[in-house]
Design a protein around this motif. Structure first.
Motif, PDB file in Angstrom:
ATOM      1  N   GLU A   3      -2.522  -1.022  -0.505  1.00 12.04           N
ATOM      2  CA  GLU A   3      -2.487  -1.549   0.858  1.00 12.04           C
ATOM      3  C   GLU A   3      -1.603  -0.635   1.708  1.00 12.04           C
ATOM      4  OE1 GLU A   3      -3.354  -4.019   3.997  1.00 12.04           O
ATOM      5  OE2 GLU A   3      -4.150  -4.204   1.981  1.00 12.04           O
ATOM      6  N   ILE A   4      -2.190   0.009   2.711  1.00  9.08           N
ATOM      7  CA  ILE A   4      -1.467   0.928   3.584  1.00  9.08           C
ATOM      8  C   ILE A   4      -1.215   0.251   4.928  1.00  9.08           C
ATOM      9  CG2 ILE A   4      -1.494   3.174   4.732  1.00  9.08           C
ATOM     10  CD1 ILE A   4      -3.527   4.072   2.569  1.00  9.08           C
ATOM     11  N   THR A   5       0.039   0.314   5.371  1.00  3.89           N
ATOM     12  CA  THR A   5       0.398  -0.187   6.687  1.00  3.89           C
ATOM     13  C   THR A   5       0.470   1.008   7.624  1.00  3.89           C
ATOM     14  OG1 THR A   5       1.682  -1.974   5.691  1.00  3.89           O
ATOM     15  CG2 THR A   5       2.132  -1.460   8.007  1.00  3.89           C
ATOM     16  N   TRP A   6      -0.447   1.059   8.604  1.00  3.82           N
ATOM     17  CA  TRP A   6      -0.539   2.194   9.531  1.00  3.82           C
ATOM     18  C   TRP A   6       0.292   1.945  10.787  1.00  3.82           C
ATOM     19  CZ3 TRP A   6      -2.476   6.521   7.716  1.00  3.82           C
ATOM     20  CH2 TRP A   6      -3.396   6.481   6.673  1.00  3.82           C
ATOM     21  N   GLU A   7       0.980   2.995  11.255  1.00  2.00           N
ATOM     22  CA  GLU A   7       1.713   2.942  12.521  1.00  2.00           C
ATOM     23  C   GLU A   7       0.760   3.245  13.665  1.00  2.00           C
ATOM     24  OE1 GLU A   7       5.075   5.554  12.385  1.00  2.00           O
ATOM     25  OE2 GLU A   7       5.864   4.628  10.566  1.00  2.00           O
ATOM     26  N   THR A  24       3.853  -0.097  -0.299  1.00  4.02           N
ATOM     27  CA  THR A  24       5.026  -0.785  -0.860  1.00  4.02           C
ATOM     28  C   THR A  24       5.665  -0.039  -2.021  1.00  4.02           C
ATOM     29  OG1 THR A  24       3.588  -2.097  -2.278  1.00  4.02           O
ATOM     30  CG2 THR A  24       4.212  -3.048  -0.146  1.00  4.02           C
ATOM     31  N   THR A  25       5.018   1.046  -2.508  1.00  2.79           N
ATOM     32  CA  THR A  25       5.580   1.796  -3.632  1.00  2.79           C
ATOM     33  C   THR A  25       6.295   3.069  -3.207  1.00  2.79           C
ATOM     34  OG1 THR A  25       3.495   2.949  -4.035  1.00  2.79           O
ATOM     35  CG2 THR A  25       3.845   0.890  -5.226  1.00  2.79           C
ATOM     36  N   GLY A  26       6.455   3.283  -1.889  1.00  3.21           N
ATOM     37  CA  GLY A  26       7.217   4.429  -1.418  1.00  3.21           C
ATOM     38  C   GLY A  26       6.398   5.650  -1.071  1.00  3.21           C
ATOM     39  N   ASN A  27       5.081   5.561  -1.090  1.00  4.11           N
ATOM     40  CA  ASN A  27       4.245   6.683  -0.696  1.00  4.11           C
ATOM     41  C   ASN A  27       4.020   6.669   0.804  1.00  4.11           C
ATOM     42  OD1 ASN A  27       3.710   7.717  -3.349  1.00  4.11           O
ATOM     43  ND2 ASN A  27       2.391   5.949  -3.649  1.00  4.11           N
ATOM     44  N   ALA A  28       3.803   7.835   1.364  1.00  8.41           N
ATOM     45  CA  ALA A  28       3.504   7.961   2.788  1.00  8.41           C
ATOM     46  C   ALA A  28       2.118   8.575   2.934  1.00  8.41           C
ATOM     47  CB  ALA A  28       4.543   8.834   3.469  1.00  8.41           C
ATOM     48  N   LEU A  40      -4.198  12.042   3.625  1.00  5.19           N
ATOM     49  CA  LEU A  40      -3.358  12.801   2.715  1.00  5.19           C
ATOM     50  C   LEU A  40      -2.195  11.915   2.341  1.00  5.19           C
ATOM     51  CD1 LEU A  40      -3.143  16.214   4.593  1.00  5.19           C
ATOM     52  CD2 LEU A  40      -4.564  15.660   2.622  1.00  5.19           C
ATOM     53  N   THR A  41      -1.694  12.075   1.143  1.00 12.85           N
ATOM     54  CA  THR A  41      -0.547  11.276   0.727  1.00 12.85           C
ATOM     55  C   THR A  41       0.515  12.167   0.100  1.00 12.85           C
ATOM     56  OG1 THR A  41       0.176   9.358  -0.549  1.00 12.85           O
ATOM     57  CG2 THR A  41      -1.508  10.727  -1.554  1.00 12.85           C
ATOM     58  N   ASP A  42       1.753  11.784   0.261  1.00 12.88           N
ATOM     59  CA  ASP A  42       2.896  12.491  -0.292  1.00 12.88           C
ATOM     60  C   ASP A  42       4.075  11.531  -0.208  1.00 12.88           C
ATOM     61  OD1 ASP A  42       4.644  14.469  -1.264  1.00 12.88           O
ATOM     62  OD2 ASP A  42       3.660  16.018  -0.101  1.00 12.88           O
ATOM     63  N   THR A  43       5.251  12.045  -0.465  1.00 12.93           N
ATOM     64  CA  THR A  43       6.430  11.198  -0.316  1.00 12.93           C
ATOM     65  C   THR A  43       6.708  10.988   1.163  1.00 12.93           C
ATOM     66  OG1 THR A  43       7.952  13.058  -0.256  1.00 12.93           O
ATOM     67  CG2 THR A  43       7.439  12.132  -2.440  1.00 12.93           C
ATOM     68  N   ARG A  44       7.401   9.937   1.478  1.00 17.98           N
ATOM     69  CA  ARG A  44       7.769   9.679   2.878  1.00 17.98           C
ATOM     70  C   ARG A  44       8.575  10.833   3.444  1.00 17.98           C
ATOM     71  NH1 ARG A  44       9.421   3.262   3.036  1.00 17.98           N
ATOM     72  NH2 ARG A  44       7.409   2.519   2.271  1.00 17.98           N
ATOM     73  N   GLU A  45       9.477  11.377   2.649  1.00 18.31           N
ATOM     74  CA  GLU A  45      10.342  12.460   3.137  1.00 18.31           C
ATOM     75  C   GLU A  45       9.524  13.713   3.454  1.00 18.31           C
ATOM     76  OE1 GLU A  45      13.475  14.254   4.686  1.00 18.31           O
ATOM     77  OE2 GLU A  45      13.426  12.179   4.041  1.00 18.31           O
ATOM     78  N   ALA A  46       8.559  14.063   2.634  1.00 19.33           N
ATOM     79  CA  ALA A  46       7.735  15.251   2.895  1.00 19.33           C
ATOM     80  C   ALA A  46       6.928  15.093   4.175  1.00 19.33           C
ATOM     81  CB  ALA A  46       6.803  15.504   1.710  1.00 19.33           C
TER      82      ALA A  46
END
Length: 63
Positions: A3-7, A24-28, A40-46
């Motif tokens: 489940e992705i929450t989009w801004e 909810t697992t920390g992916n962005a 595309l997915t990666d870490t939130r920080e990247a």
């Protein structure tokens, strides 16, 4: 499926608009607005670093 929450979309001066999302697992996630099923997915920080660089003008060609 995750489940992705989009801004809200971030739109540059051109026609390209991007959306950032998180789960909810920390992916962005990043996707072209209106095409959130192709992302595309990666870490939130990247992805945070990517967006800050784009906004700072380091990657204008991406917009």
């Amino acid at each position: 499926m995750t489940e992705i929450t989009w801004e809200d979309p971030f739109c540059g001066e051109g026609a390209s608009c991007f959306r950032l999302g998180t789960d909810t697992t920390g992916n962005a996630y990043i996707a072209v607005a209106g095409q959130e099923d192709h992302y595309l997915t990666d870490t939130r920080e990247a992805l945070r670093t990517l967006i800050h660089d784009i906004k700072a003008g380091k990657a204008d060609h991406l917009l």
